[in-house]
Scaffold this motif. Structure first.
Motif, PDB file in Angstrom:
ATOM      1  N   LEU A 172       0.837  -1.200   0.000  1.00 24.41           N
ATOM      2  CA  LEU A 172       0.000   0.000   0.000  1.00 24.41           C
ATOM      3  C   LEU A 172       0.877   1.257   0.000  1.00 24.41           C
ATOM      4  O   LEU A 172       1.994   1.244   0.520  1.00 24.41           O
ATOM      5  N   PRO A 173       0.376   2.362  -0.542  1.00 22.23           N
ATOM      6  CA  PRO A 173       1.143   3.625  -0.549  1.00 22.23           C
ATOM      7  C   PRO A 173       1.040   4.361   0.793  1.00 22.23           C
ATOM      8  O   PRO A 173       0.565   5.504   0.863  1.00 22.23           O
ATOM      9  N   VAL A 174       1.472   3.689   1.853  1.00 24.87           N
ATOM     10  CA  VAL A 174       1.416   4.260   3.206  1.00 24.87           C
ATOM     11  C   VAL A 174       2.764   4.015   3.882  1.00 24.87           C
ATOM     12  O   VAL A 174       3.600   3.250   3.394  1.00 24.87           O
ATOM     13  N   ARG A 175       2.949   4.652   5.016  1.00 23.43           N
ATOM     14  CA  ARG A 175       4.151   4.403   5.810  1.00 23.43           C
ATOM     15  C   ARG A 175       4.079   3.000   6.410  1.00 23.43           C
ATOM     16  O   ARG A 175       3.038   2.557   6.872  1.00 23.43           O
ATOM     17  N   TYR A 176       5.224   2.305   6.376  1.00 28.28           N
ATOM     18  CA  TYR A 176       5.313   0.965   6.956  1.00 28.28           C
ATOM     19  C   TYR A 176       6.177   1.002   8.205  1.00 28.28           C
ATOM     20  O   TYR A 176       7.062   1.856   8.339  1.00 28.28           O
ATOM     21  N   TYR A 177       5.928   0.034   9.087  1.00 29.63           N
ATOM     22  CA  TYR A 177       6.664  -0.056  10.340  1.00 29.63           C
ATOM     23  C   TYR A 177       7.292  -1.440  10.480  1.00 29.63           C
ATOM     24  O   TYR A 177       6.669  -2.457  10.139  1.00 29.63           O
ATOM     25  N   HIS A 178       8.505  -1.456  10.977  1.00 29.64           N
ATOM     26  CA  HIS A 178       9.206  -2.691  11.298  1.00 29.64           C
ATOM     27  C   HIS A 178       9.107  -2.891  12.806  1.00 29.64           C
ATOM     28  O   HIS A 178       9.660  -2.116  13.578  1.00 29.64           O
ATOM     29  N   VAL A 179       8.395  -3.938  13.216  1.00 29.04           N
ATOM     30  CA  VAL A 179       8.192  -4.237  14.625  1.00 29.04           C
ATOM     31  C   VAL A 179       8.788  -5.610  14.914  1.00 29.04           C
ATOM     32  O   VAL A 179       8.531  -6.569  14.173  1.00 29.04           O
ATOM     33  N   VAL A 180       9.588  -5.718  15.969  1.00 36.29           N
ATOM     34  CA  VAL A 180      10.238  -6.979  16.331  1.00 36.29           C
ATOM     35  C   VAL A 180       9.799  -7.365  17.741  1.00 36.29           C
ATOM     36  O   VAL A 180       9.970  -6.589  18.686  1.00 36.29           O
TER      37      VAL A 180
ATOM     38  N   SER B 237       2.908   8.392  14.059  1.00 33.60           N
ATOM     39  CA  SER B 237       4.072   8.279  14.924  1.00 33.60           C
ATOM     40  C   SER B 237       5.232   7.601  14.194  1.00 33.60           C
ATOM     41  O   SER B 237       5.036   6.829  13.241  1.00 33.60           O
ATOM     42  N   HIS B 238       6.453   7.864  14.654  1.00 37.94           N
ATOM     43  CA  HIS B 238       7.629   7.216  14.094  1.00 37.94           C
ATOM     44  C   HIS B 238       7.826   5.813  14.656  1.00 37.94           C
ATOM     45  O   HIS B 238       8.673   5.072  14.165  1.00 37.94           O
ATOM     46  N   TYR B 239       7.080   5.436  15.690  1.00 42.55           N
ATOM     47  CA  TYR B 239       7.244   4.117  16.301  1.00 42.55           C
ATOM     48  C   TYR B 239       5.919   3.376  16.401  1.00 42.55           C
ATOM     49  O   TYR B 239       5.835   2.373  17.123  1.00 42.55           O
ATOM     50  N   LEU B 240       4.899   3.806  15.719  1.00 40.58           N
ATOM     51  CA  LEU B 240       3.578   3.176  15.636  1.00 40.58           C
ATOM     52  C   LEU B 240       2.844   3.240  16.968  1.00 40.58           C
ATOM     53  O   LEU B 240       1.877   3.983  17.096  1.00 40.58           O
TER      54      LEU B 240
ATOM     55  N   TYR C  46      10.752  -3.927  19.614  1.00 43.67           N
ATOM     56  CA  TYR C  46      11.369  -2.857  18.821  1.00 43.67           C
ATOM     57  C   TYR C  46      10.367  -2.395  17.775  1.00 43.67           C
ATOM     58  O   TYR C  46       9.663  -3.204  17.164  1.00 43.67           O
ATOM     59  N   SER C  47      10.305  -1.092  17.554  1.00 37.95           N
ATOM     60  CA  SER C  47       9.385  -0.557  16.553  1.00 37.95           C
ATOM     61  C   SER C  47       9.980   0.690  15.928  1.00 37.95           C
ATOM     62  O   SER C  47      10.461   1.584  16.640  1.00 37.95           O
ATOM     63  N   LYS C  48       9.961   0.736  14.600  1.00 38.42           N
ATOM     64  CA  LYS C  48      10.480   1.898  13.888  1.00 38.42           C
ATOM     65  C   LYS C  48       9.856   1.948  12.508  1.00 38.42           C
ATOM     66  O   LYS C  48       9.557   0.912  11.913  1.00 38.42           O
ATOM     67  N   ASP C  49       9.649   3.164  12.002  1.00 35.79           N
ATOM     68  CA  ASP C  49       9.056   3.283  10.677  1.00 35.79           C
ATOM     69  C   ASP C  49      10.102   2.977   9.608  1.00 35.79           C
ATOM     70  O   ASP C  49      11.300   3.145   9.792  1.00 35.79           O
TER      71      ASP C  49
END
Length: 383
Positions: free
Chosen positions: A84-92, A175-178, A229-232
């Protein structure tokens, strides 16, 4: 050091099937046979210089470092239409190391609860009216290793930054961290520990036999802080697809990280995250290297990549169409060239350096005479 050091070479020297379960023996035999005469293959001949050579098939085992590059590319191509054309987040989501013993005793139970707890945590936060107030999506991949092949069980999750509301609108995250990571970690901890307690009551942790061990372990887990851990991520579509594909097809060790194999030891390269990400070398006894690698062999049939929410297989097409309508963007259609079957592969001749090798025959698989792959120089082939 040698430039030809590989996982297959290390297994050929140090693999001992004694005491291993059937799944680990099966994986090792696949990796030992990969791209050898045991797998069979084809005979290639150059149309310019008449050079002839065999080309052996891969084992396609998901634990094999030689067979994952092509699979990673194909998986990325299939997932392209779902971005999707949206911001994605990497969450561990990371399991505490104190659970490593239980992971070896009951891997199916622990991995199932890890997936369920990670999704329950994100889903609960996403449905909160004070946060996103809708249905989220998540793609999660299981990793079980650290850089030095130690046991380090965690989930890499790629999460579209927003939720599909009940009103059909898209509620985007800013948010930058969801979500706050401390709140995520405590919710994740509570849900997983509760799941472990229920599993123990139902007899699913029957290999944990020491009296009082279950209660002591669970109480200790609740008294410690867990790591989330969470970051965009970058918003570019191609970057997101490559990012996700890299995590879904990565295995415990790649051939590029194995620097040398001799009669007693294996030398590998690793990144020390506790020391400013410095690259270092680690020397392990051969048996210890194999032991650490086998810690990460997954149970047969376990799905290490799973999709949840509006990315779940049963509703993904319909939900993505609703989200794109809410975002006022056109639906992505697979490219005709990528949707077509793979073209006939081309091979470069090692003598004249031209892509002129062509298939002229087939090679029947040869059964190894022992636990190691055969090493014959000649083999009959059928034209």
């Amino acid at each position: 050091m040698t430039e030809t050091a590989t996982l297959q070479q290390a297994l050929a020297r140090f693999f001992n099937p004694a005491g291993l379960d059937r799944q680990r023996q099966r994986v090792c035999r696949h990796l030992l046979a990969c791209r050898t005469e045991a797998m069979g293959g084809t005979v290639l001949q150059c149309t310019d210089c008449d050079h002839t050579q065999p080309h052996y098939f891969g084992c396609r085992d998901r634990h094999c470092p030689q067979c994952q590059g092509r699979a990673m590319h194909q998986w990325a191509e299939r997932q392209q239409a779902n971005i999707l054309p949206v911001r994605y987040y990497h969450v561990v989501f990371t399991l505490p190391h104190s659970l490593n013993g239980w992971v070896q005793l009951h891997p199916e139970v622990i991995y199932r609860l890890l997936f369920q707890s990670a999704w329950h945590t994100l889903r609960s936060f996403g449905r909160d009216p004070k946060r996103l107030g809708g249905e989220m999506g998540m793609s999660a991949v299981l990793h079980t290793w650290g850089q030095n092949l130690s046991q380090h069980v965690h989930l890499h999750c790629l999460v579209p930054g927003g939720a599909l509301g009940d009103d059909g609108g898209w509620h985007g995250a800013r948010s930058h961290y969801l979500f706050p990571v401390r709140a995520l970690s405590r919710h994740f901890r509570g849900h997983l520990v509760s799941g472990l307690r229920q599993a123990a009551t139902a007899g699913e942790l029957h290999r944990v036999t020491r009296p009082g061990d279950v209660d002591d372990q669970l109480n200790a887990l609740m008294a410690t802080e867990w790591v989330v851990y969470s970051k965009d991520c970058l918003e570019h579509t191609d970057t997101v697809v490559r990012y996700l594909a890299r995590y879904t097809r990565r295995i415990a060790i790649s051939n590029a990280r194995i620097l040398a194999v001799d009669d007693r030891q294996v030398t590998l390269r690793y990144k020390d995250y506790r020391d400013c990400d410095r690259r270092k070398q680690l020397v392990l006894d051969g048996e210890e290297f194999v032991r650490r690698f086998l810690l990460h062999v997954l149970p047969k049939g376990l799905m290490r990549v799973r999709h949840y929410g509006f990315l779940a297989n049963r509703c993904r097409r319909r939900r993505l169409a609703q989200i794109r309508q809410a975002l006022a963007v056109a639906e992505v259609t697979p490219d005709a060239d990528s949707a077509a079957s793979d073209p006939e592969p081309t091979y470069t001749c090692p003598h004249c350096r031209q892509p002129t090798l062509r298939v002229i025959g087939t090679l029947a698989p040869r059964r190894p005479t022992c636990g190691r792959p055969p090493n014959h120089r000649e083999q009959r082939y059928r034209a």
